[in-house]
Design an enzyme around this catalytic site. Structure first.
Site, PDB file in Angstrom:
ATOM      1  N   ASN A  20      27.489  35.714  26.415  1.00 19.49           N
ATOM      2  CA  ASN A  20      27.165  36.525  25.242  1.00 19.49           C
ATOM      3  C   ASN A  20      27.703  37.924  25.546  1.00 19.49           C
ATOM      4  O   ASN A  20      27.053  38.709  26.220  1.00 19.49           O
ATOM      5  CB  ASN A  20      25.649  36.521  25.032  1.00 19.49           C
ATOM      6  CG  ASN A  20      25.221  37.319  23.810  1.00 19.49           C
ATOM      7  OD1 ASN A  20      26.025  38.031  23.204  1.00 19.49           O
ATOM      8  ND2 ASN A  20      23.958  37.213  23.460  1.00 19.49           N
TER       9      ASN A  20
ATOM     10  N   ARG B  55      29.018  33.122  22.543  1.00 23.40           N
ATOM     11  CA  ARG B  55      28.383  33.576  21.302  1.00 23.40           C
ATOM     12  C   ARG B  55      29.395  34.440  20.559  1.00 23.40           C
ATOM     13  O   ARG B  55      29.888  35.436  21.093  1.00 23.40           O
ATOM     14  CB  ARG B  55      27.139  34.421  21.600  1.00 23.40           C
ATOM     15  CG  ARG B  55      26.491  34.907  20.315  1.00 23.40           C
ATOM     16  CD  ARG B  55      25.435  35.947  20.546  1.00 23.40           C
ATOM     17  NE  ARG B  55      24.850  36.344  19.274  1.00 23.40           N
ATOM     18  CZ  ARG B  55      24.109  37.421  19.101  1.00 23.40           C
ATOM     19  NH1 ARG B  55      23.828  38.214  20.115  1.00 23.40           N
ATOM     20  NH2 ARG B  55      23.619  37.710  17.921  1.00 23.40           N
TER      21      ARG B  55
ATOM     22  N   HIS C 178      22.145  35.499  13.542  1.00 25.99           N
ATOM     23  CA  HIS C 178      21.125  34.823  14.350  1.00 25.99           C
ATOM     24  C   HIS C 178      21.011  33.345  13.967  1.00 25.99           C
ATOM     25  O   HIS C 178      19.970  32.723  14.193  1.00 25.99           O
ATOM     26  CB  HIS C 178      19.730  35.450  14.183  1.00 25.99           C
ATOM     27  CG  HIS C 178      19.617  36.863  14.666  1.00 25.99           C
ATOM     28  ND1 HIS C 178      18.905  37.819  13.977  1.00 25.99           N
ATOM     29  CD2 HIS C 178      20.135  37.483  15.750  1.00 25.99           C
ATOM     30  CE1 HIS C 178      18.971  38.964  14.632  1.00 25.99           C
ATOM     31  NE2 HIS C 178      19.727  38.788  15.712  1.00 25.99           N
TER      32      HIS C 178
ATOM     33  N   GLY D 269      13.758  40.081  17.495  1.00 26.31           N
ATOM     34  CA  GLY D 269      14.157  40.576  18.820  1.00 26.31           C
ATOM     35  C   GLY D 269      14.522  42.034  18.673  1.00 26.31           C
ATOM     36  O   GLY D 269      13.835  42.777  17.971  1.00 26.31           O
ATOM     37  N   ASN D 270      15.602  42.465  19.331  1.00 26.64           N
ATOM     38  CA  ASN D 270      16.098  43.816  19.046  1.00 26.64           C
ATOM     39  C   ASN D 270      16.644  43.862  17.631  1.00 26.64           C
ATOM     40  O   ASN D 270      16.328  44.745  16.859  1.00 26.64           O
ATOM     41  CB  ASN D 270      17.155  44.217  20.068  1.00 26.64           C
ATOM     42  CG  ASN D 270      16.506  44.710  21.341  1.00 26.64           C
ATOM     43  OD1 ASN D 270      15.656  45.596  21.301  1.00 26.64           O
ATOM     44  ND2 ASN D 270      16.872  44.121  22.455  1.00 26.64           N
TER      45      ASN D 270
ATOM     46  N   ARG E  27      17.925  49.556  14.012  1.00 27.37           N
ATOM     47  CA  ARG E  27      18.617  49.452  12.709  1.00 27.37           C
ATOM     48  C   ARG E  27      17.628  49.613  11.568  1.00 27.37           C
ATOM     49  O   ARG E  27      16.505  49.110  11.632  1.00 27.37           O
ATOM     50  CB  ARG E  27      19.300  48.083  12.584  1.00 27.37           C
ATOM     51  CG  ARG E  27      20.518  47.961  13.471  1.00 27.37           C
ATOM     52  CD  ARG E  27      21.083  46.546  13.458  1.00 27.37           C
ATOM     53  NE  ARG E  27      21.120  46.035  14.823  1.00 27.37           N
ATOM     54  CZ  ARG E  27      21.319  44.768  15.147  1.00 27.37           C
ATOM     55  NH1 ARG E  27      21.497  43.856  14.215  1.00 27.37           N
ATOM     56  NH2 ARG E  27      21.335  44.401  16.407  1.00 27.37           N
TER      57      ARG E  27
ATOM     58  N   ILE F 228       9.708  39.877  20.135  1.00 23.06           N
ATOM     59  CA  ILE F 228       8.533  40.370  19.408  1.00 23.06           C
ATOM     60  C   ILE F 228       7.740  39.196  18.833  1.00 23.06           C
ATOM     61  O   ILE F 228       6.524  39.101  19.002  1.00 23.06           O
ATOM     62  CB  ILE F 228       8.957  41.351  18.283  1.00 23.06           C
ATOM     63  CG1 ILE F 228       9.632  42.588  18.886  1.00 23.06           C
ATOM     64  CG2 ILE F 228       7.762  41.735  17.420  1.00 23.06           C
ATOM     65  CD1 ILE F 228      10.248  43.535  17.850  1.00 23.06           C
TER      66      ILE F 228
ATOM     67  N   ASN G 208       5.795  37.291  21.525  1.00 27.16           N
ATOM     68  CA  ASN G 208       4.819  37.980  22.383  1.00 27.16           C
ATOM     69  C   ASN G 208       3.862  38.925  21.688  1.00 27.16           C
ATOM     70  O   ASN G 208       2.795  39.220  22.215  1.00 27.16           O
ATOM     71  CB  ASN G 208       5.569  38.789  23.441  1.00 27.16           C
ATOM     72  CG  ASN G 208       6.355  37.906  24.378  1.00 27.16           C
ATOM     73  OD1 ASN G 208       5.781  37.126  25.129  1.00 27.16           O
ATOM     74  ND2 ASN G 208       7.672  37.988  24.309  1.00 27.16           N
TER      75      ASN G 208
ATOM     76  N   GLU H  32      18.923  30.586  22.362  1.00 30.63           N
ATOM     77  CA  GLU H  32      20.284  30.555  21.819  1.00 30.63           C
ATOM     78  C   GLU H  32      21.274  30.042  22.865  1.00 30.63           C
ATOM     79  O   GLU H  32      22.223  29.322  22.540  1.00 30.63           O
ATOM     80  CB  GLU H  32      20.694  31.967  21.365  1.00 30.63           C
ATOM     81  CG  GLU H  32      19.958  32.401  20.112  1.00 30.63           C
ATOM     82  CD  GLU H  32      19.812  33.914  19.989  1.00 30.63           C
ATOM     83  OE1 GLU H  32      19.031  34.495  20.770  1.00 30.63           O
ATOM     84  OE2 GLU H  32      20.472  34.512  19.121  1.00 30.63           O
TER      85      GLU H  32
HETATM   86  N1  ADP Z   1       4.969  41.277  25.595  1.00 28.24           N
HETATM   87  C1  ADP Z   1       5.588  41.841  24.561  1.00 28.24           C
HETATM   88  N2  ADP Z   1       4.894  42.412  23.559  1.00 28.24           N
HETATM   89  C2  ADP Z   1       5.502  42.984  22.507  1.00 28.24           C
HETATM   90  N3  ADP Z   1       6.830  43.049  22.368  1.00 28.24           N
HETATM   91  C3  ADP Z   1       7.586  42.495  23.331  1.00 28.24           C
HETATM   92  C4  ADP Z   1       7.021  41.864  24.475  1.00 28.24           C
HETATM   93  N4  ADP Z   1       8.033  41.400  25.248  1.00 28.24           N
HETATM   94  C5  ADP Z   1       9.182  41.754  24.624  1.00 28.24           C
HETATM   95  N5  ADP Z   1       8.922  42.399  23.468  1.00 28.24           N
HETATM   96  C6  ADP Z   1       9.855  43.013  22.532  1.00 28.24           C
HETATM   97  O1  ADP Z   1      10.911  42.144  22.167  1.00 28.24           O
HETATM   98  C7  ADP Z   1      12.046  42.934  21.793  1.00 28.24           C
HETATM   99  C8  ADP Z   1      13.292  42.360  22.456  1.00 28.24           C
HETATM  100  O2  ADP Z   1      13.432  41.043  22.050  1.00 28.24           O
HETATM  101  P1  ADP Z   1      14.550  40.061  22.632  1.00 28.24           P
HETATM  102  O3  ADP Z   1      14.477  38.806  21.856  1.00 28.24           O
HETATM  103  O4  ADP Z   1      14.393  39.983  24.104  1.00 28.24           O
HETATM  104  O5  ADP Z   1      15.849  40.914  22.311  1.00 28.24           O
HETATM  105  P2  ADP Z   1      17.363  40.511  22.066  1.00 28.24           P
HETATM  106  O6  ADP Z   1      17.541  40.557  20.590  1.00 28.24           O
HETATM  107  O7  ADP Z   1      18.118  41.597  22.781  1.00 28.24           O
HETATM  108  O8  ADP Z   1      17.569  39.145  22.661  1.00 28.24           O
HETATM  109  C9  ADP Z   1      11.744  44.364  22.222  1.00 28.24           C
HETATM  110  O9  ADP Z   1      11.323  45.118  21.104  1.00 28.24           O
HETATM  111  C10 ADP Z   1      10.573  44.172  23.163  1.00 28.24           C
HETATM  112  O10 ADP Z   1       9.728  45.276  23.211  1.00 28.24           O
HETATM  113  C1  UVW Z   2      23.853  39.883  15.079  1.00 30.72           C
HETATM  114  C2  UVW Z   2      22.692  40.570  15.708  1.00 30.72           C
HETATM  115  O1  UVW Z   2      21.910  41.206  15.059  1.00 30.72           O
HETATM  116  O2  UVW Z   2      22.546  40.379  16.992  1.00 30.72           O
HETATM  117  P1  UVW Z   2      21.494  41.065  17.988  1.00 30.72           P
HETATM  118  O3  UVW Z   2      20.131  40.763  17.495  1.00 30.72           O
HETATM  119  O4  UVW Z   2      21.804  40.386  19.288  1.00 30.72           O
HETATM  120  O5  UVW Z   2      21.799  42.528  17.998  1.00 30.72           O
HETATM  121 MG    MG Z   3      17.416  37.252  22.994  1.00 31.56          MG
END
Ligand code: ADP
Ligand code: UVW
Ligand code: MG
Length: 401
Positions: free
Chosen positions: A9, A90, A179, A209-210, A240, A331, A334, A384
């Site tokens: 990725n 990816r 996604h 996620g982020n 964003r 998010i 968790n 993923e």
């Molecule tokens: N225990 C937790 N409680 C609340 N939020 C969490 C926890 N663990 C991770 N997160 C949140 O998840 C988000 C990242 O999600 P993730 O799926 O790992 O990201 P990505 O999109 O980069 O793969 C961040 O906002 C992080 O704070």
């Molecule tokens: C496309 C996209 O939003 O990817 P990510 O959540 O990894 O930033």
């Molecule tokens: Mg992820």
């Protein structure tokens, strides 16, 4: 020698990688390279027996990083009797061309390059990862797995924007969605978990996620989704904005004289939870600040939860009612509070929170609504990388079957 699949990725400044045993669907190792593209690049490999740090990655570009990671793994691969039989990548944007994963040859890779204008922040780095892998593993087939592919089933009324027609016909301006790998995976896992046929479930999946996006799934396919031409549209995310009035960039430009490029960057990198809270883009840090009484952090959480619930209700139009709501991503997997808040706001749709079950569930699959809840909400951890490994394995062994 057992055949493994390397999953990459490749982002602009980081590369996440993982190695899978595709027959057992088992992750053998994973890792991340950071500050890619700079001489300060570093990589961490997580092996079953501990972590290995790699520094001194040459000029730190994608090829130097990948080459160093593979040389760092060489002994371990030999010891374990593994070789890399395929690489799965990816790829964020496949435009209207790619409805499923594909073996990357000259022609398909050229088509991915044609999608660069649609995703200037993502596709160039993804392609740099493919080119690096082609250089470093020239004999190994490469497979592209697209974020957009799963959403190609959306009907025109969901993907067309109400804009001048040549924006669509000449420029490809439409909703694509992202996604998709995650939405596809968790929808299938949710149906398995509930032991019901996916085709019978009206489902909404929330990847938080982020980046955050929601997808409406009917008959097992995507019928609408919250992200659009780019991954900027939809719900509030880490950095964003999600939806804003399309008049906002022009207004800010008029008032400040800022370049459009800078405004777009601000909407992508300085907005969302980070912009509202002024604290962080990380949900855990925002929660901590809100618990300490920070009013901006509290507001950020309120906007995030409200907009999420509002968008889920809107997507219930696409599914014509909801049977199942799925939470996933860091998010979604968790953060018990956001799940509780969303369910409470959506009580009118027939979601009844089981607080005990919800509070107990972090990072594992499970149901968080009561047994008599008309709509079932559940948590399904996404994977993923596993889907990418599966697709890469399938597409590269199909010819031998
Ligand atoms: N225990 C937790 N409680 C609340 N939020 C969490 C926890 N663990 C991770 N997160 C949140 O998840 C988000 C990242 O999600 P993730 O799926 O790992 O990201 P990505 O999109 O980069 O793969 C961040 O906002 C992080 O704070
Ligand atoms: C496309 C996209 O939003 O990817 P990510 O959540 O990894 O930033
Ligand atoms: Mg992820």
């Amino acid at each position: 020698m057992s055949a493994t699949v390397l999953v990459l990725n490749s982002g602009s400044s980081s590369v996440k990688f993982a190695l899978y045993d595709p027959e057992r669907e088992q992750e053998l190792l994973s890792g991340i390279a950071e500050r890619v593209g700079t001489p300060r690049a570093s990589a961490t490999i997580r092996l079953p027996d501990g972590e290995r740090e790699l520094t001194d990655l040459g000029d730190g570009d994608h090829q130097a990083v990948l080459s160093r990671v593979l040389s760092g793994l060489g002994d371990w691969l030999d010891e374990q009797g593994h070789h890399i039989a395929a690489v799965g990548h990816r790829l964020v944007h496949g435009g209207e061309r790619f409805h499923s994963s594909v073996v990357l040859d000259e022609e398909t890779l050229a088509a991915v390059r044609d999608c660069i204008p649609l995703a200037p922040l993502h596709n160039p780095a993804n392609i740099a990862g493919v080119e690096a892998a082609q250089q470093v593993l020239p004999e190994v087939p490469q497979v592209g797995v697209f974020d957009t592919a799963f959403h190609q089933t959306m009907p025109a009324h969901a993907y067309r924007y109400a804009v001048p027609p040549e924006w669509y016909s000449d420029l490809g301006v439409r909703r694509y969605g992202f996604h998709g790998t995650s939405h596809r995976y968790v929808s299938q896992r949710a149906a398995e978990f509930l032991d019901r046929p996916l085709a019978e479930l009206r489902m909404i999946t929330a990847h938080l996620g982020n980046g955050c996006s929601l997808t409406a799934i009917r008959d097992g396919v995507s019928v609408d989704t919250s992200m659009g031409l780019t991954p900027l549209e939809g719900v509030v995310m880490g950095t964003r904005s999600g939806d804003v009035d399309p008049g906002v960039p022009g207004y800010v430009q008029d008032r400040t004289g800022a370049e459009l490029e800078q405004i777009t960057l601000d909407l992508n990198k300085r907005s969302g939870l980070l912009g509202l809270s002024g604290v962080s883009n990380d949900m855990r840090e925002i929660r901590a600040a809100a618990d300490d009484g920070d009013p901006d952090a509290r507001l950020a959480l309120e906007v995030f939860g409200y907009r999420l619930a509002k968008y889920i209700a809107a997507l219930a139009v696409a599914t014509e009612g909801v049977d199942v709501l799925v939470f996933t991503g860091g998010i979604g997997e968790n953060d018990t509070q956001i799940r509780a808040e969303v369910l409470q706001r959506l009580g009118f749709l027939g979601l009844r929170l089981d607080s005990g079950a919800n509070d107990a569930l972090r990072g594992e699959p499970g149901v968080i609504t009561t047994e008599d809840s008309p709509v079932t909400a559940l948590v399904i951890p996404t994977d993923e990388e596993l889907v990418i490994a599966r697709d890469a394995h399938q597409l590269t062994t199909e010819a031998d079957r």
